[in-house]
Structure formats: C-alpha cells, structure tokens
Motif scaffolding. Structure first.
Motif, PDB file in Angstrom:
ATOM      1  N   GLU A 181       1.189  -0.921  -0.122  1.00  0.00           N
ATOM      2  CA  GLU A 181       0.266  -0.356  -0.098  1.00  0.00           C
ATOM      3  C   GLU A 181       0.411   0.859  -0.110  1.00  0.00           C
ATOM      4  O   GLU A 181       0.298   2.452  -1.350  1.00  0.00           O
ATOM      5  N   SER A 209      -8.528 -11.463   6.822  1.00  0.00           N
ATOM      6  CA  SER A 209      -8.652 -12.220   5.384  1.00  0.00           C
ATOM      7  C   SER A 209      -7.395 -11.097   4.428  1.00  0.00           C
ATOM      8  O   SER A 209      -7.108 -11.439   3.570  1.00  0.00           O
ATOM      9  N   ILE A 263      -5.661  -3.922   8.812  1.00  0.00           N
ATOM     10  CA  ILE A 263      -5.984  -4.522   7.853  1.00  0.00           C
ATOM     11  C   ILE A 263      -6.390  -5.981   8.367  1.00  0.00           C
ATOM     12  O   ILE A 263      -6.238  -6.114  10.313  1.00  0.00           O
ATOM     13  N   LEU A 305      -8.562  -2.817   5.174  1.00  0.00           N
ATOM     14  CA  LEU A 305      -9.435  -2.275   6.105  1.00  0.00           C
ATOM     15  C   LEU A 305      -9.823  -0.521   6.106  1.00  0.00           C
ATOM     16  O   LEU A 305     -10.663   0.908   6.269  1.00  0.00           O
ATOM     17  N   SER A 346      -7.742  -8.158   4.279  1.00  0.00           N
ATOM     18  CA  SER A 346      -8.074  -6.912   2.993  1.00  0.00           C
ATOM     19  C   SER A 346      -7.651  -5.602   4.113  1.00  0.00           C
ATOM     20  O   SER A 346      -8.098  -5.828   5.284  1.00  0.00           O
TER      21      SER A 346
END
Length: 248
Positions: free
Chosen positions: A114, A161, A157, A165, A163
């Motif tokens: 990221e 999963s 995170i 957030l 993902s």
C-alpha cells in the motif's frame, strides 16, 4: 578504539534484523510456557520500531487474578524477558485466534504494498493487533515511520482475510536530514572509486521511492546504518571514508 566501538554500535541492529520474532512465534512462546488455553485471554499484541519485525513483542492478557485485571508479557528472541501487572489498563475484548490467518510478516508485506501505491517511503513500523469490533476478526494496525520525519502513514488490515480496512498516508511530510542516509546519491564516492566498484545498487530503490520488495527494504536500511557509521568515523578521524575505502 572509540571509533570502532561507535561504528559497531551503529551497525549492531543489522545483525539483529534476522533474529526478531514474528507475532506467531511470540504467541507460541507464551503458549508453550503457560499452556495453549492462555491464548484465549490475549487482548492485544504490540511491537515498536520493527525493521521490519520488532525486537520485542508485548502480549496483553485479560487476567482476573492480576491487579488491575491485566497481565503484560514481553517476548524477545524466543524467550519471555519481562512480565508485569499494571494497576490501570483498559480491558479490551479477547481475540479469537481461529480468525487469525495473517502473521506480522504478512501484515508488513500488505502495508508495504500500500505504501508503494501511495509513493510513501518508510524505514520502520509500529505494530498493534487487537480484537475487531462487535466480535469481528482481529485487526492489524501498522504505523509507518520514516527516520526523523516520524509518522508518515498507517494501514489497518483484517487479520482473517488480509483485506485493507483503512489506510492513511501523510503526503505533506517534511523532508528531514535522516533521508540523506537512505539516499544512495548522498555524498557519492569520487568517479574513480565509482568506476572501479560499479553500480552495486542496481535493482534497488532510492530515497523517496517506494520499496520494491522486503530485500529492498533491508538494503536501504543497511545503507542508512552504513552511512551513519562512515560519517561518525570521518568525524572522529578527520578522514574521508566511503564504504571502507579511504580517500587520500
């Protein structure tokens, strides 16, 4: 002798990088000593100054027998090195480790990806793993820091999963002197030396660029400690040293 000691002190963290525990290994240390059931009482994990893993993990437990109802255990290099029962500490919900599928190594990889997308360089990480709201899966919160610039971003995170957030990057951070130690073009060696050694940094990123990989992260961190050591050596000896080669 003084110079050698100071240079060794600056370079010491490089040797410790590969010995740091991940969150999983720290939890295993606690479970091995106190039994696996104790993991049902873990409310939080914290680690500071990770490069990329922190030297010490602090595990916070809900413990009704402890004063304040909380126990904190510190794990370093596969051993429990500290334990305390603070008198005041907000009691949080225990985490469901059946929903914990992402170790701190994986959390770092995602946060680094990221940061690459946001073009945000950093050189160390603060970790926090806590229970999700409403009984949800645990959540990793990684705070990204960059030398003297301090906090440059954070990524939350989902630990089940992977993902993302939430992410928040400070793109208006000031440029501080510490960037110079990550900049491979700072105080470049003279042309003859550069020609004889060649470009040993080919394939790696430079200061201000996102990390390309975990090895790239270690490469730039190593350059930072290396340049600090050389500048300290130059200061005390009055010599001009580049990567162990003295200019005469």
């Amino acid at each position: 002798m003084k110079v050698a000691f100071l240079v060794a002190l600056v370079l010491f963290p490089l040797g410790a990088l590969h010995a740091a525990d991940t969150a999983y290994s720290a939890l295993r240390v606690l479970g091995k000593r106190d039994g696996q059931e104790v993991l049902n009482h873990v409310t939080e994990l914290r680690g500071h100054d990770g490069t990329p893993q922190p030297a010490v993990w602090k595990i916070v437990l809900d413990d009704p027998r402890a004063r304040g109802g909380v126990r904190e255990v510190e794990v370093q290099h596969g051993k429990i090195v500290g334990e305390r029962t603070p008198t005041s500490h907000g009691v949080s919900s225990s985490m469901n480790f059946n929903q914990l599928n992402l170790d701190s190594e994986g959390a770092f990889t995602i946060a680094n990806q990221e940061a690459q997308k946001g073009n945000v360089p950093f050189d160390h990480v603060d970790y926090r793993l806590r229970a999700g709201t409403g009984g949800g899966a645990p959540v990793w919160q990684l705070d990204l820091l960059d030398g003297q610039n301090g906090h440059v971003g954070s990524v939350d995170i989902a630990a089940d999963s992977g993902s993302v957030l939430r992410k928040d990057f400070d793109r208006n951070r000031p440029v501080q002197d510490d960037h110079a130690y990550l900049d491979d073009n700072h105080n470049p060696p003279p042309p003859p030396y550069q020609a004889s050694r060649g470009d040993t940094d080919e394939g790696y990123s430079h200061s201000g660029e996102p990390f390309k990989s975990v090895p790239d992260f270690f490469h730039r961190l190593g350059k930072r400690f290396e340049r600090r050591g050389h500048e300290m050596q130059n200061f005390f000896t009055g010599k001009n040293v580049h990567d162990g080669v003295e200019d005469r």
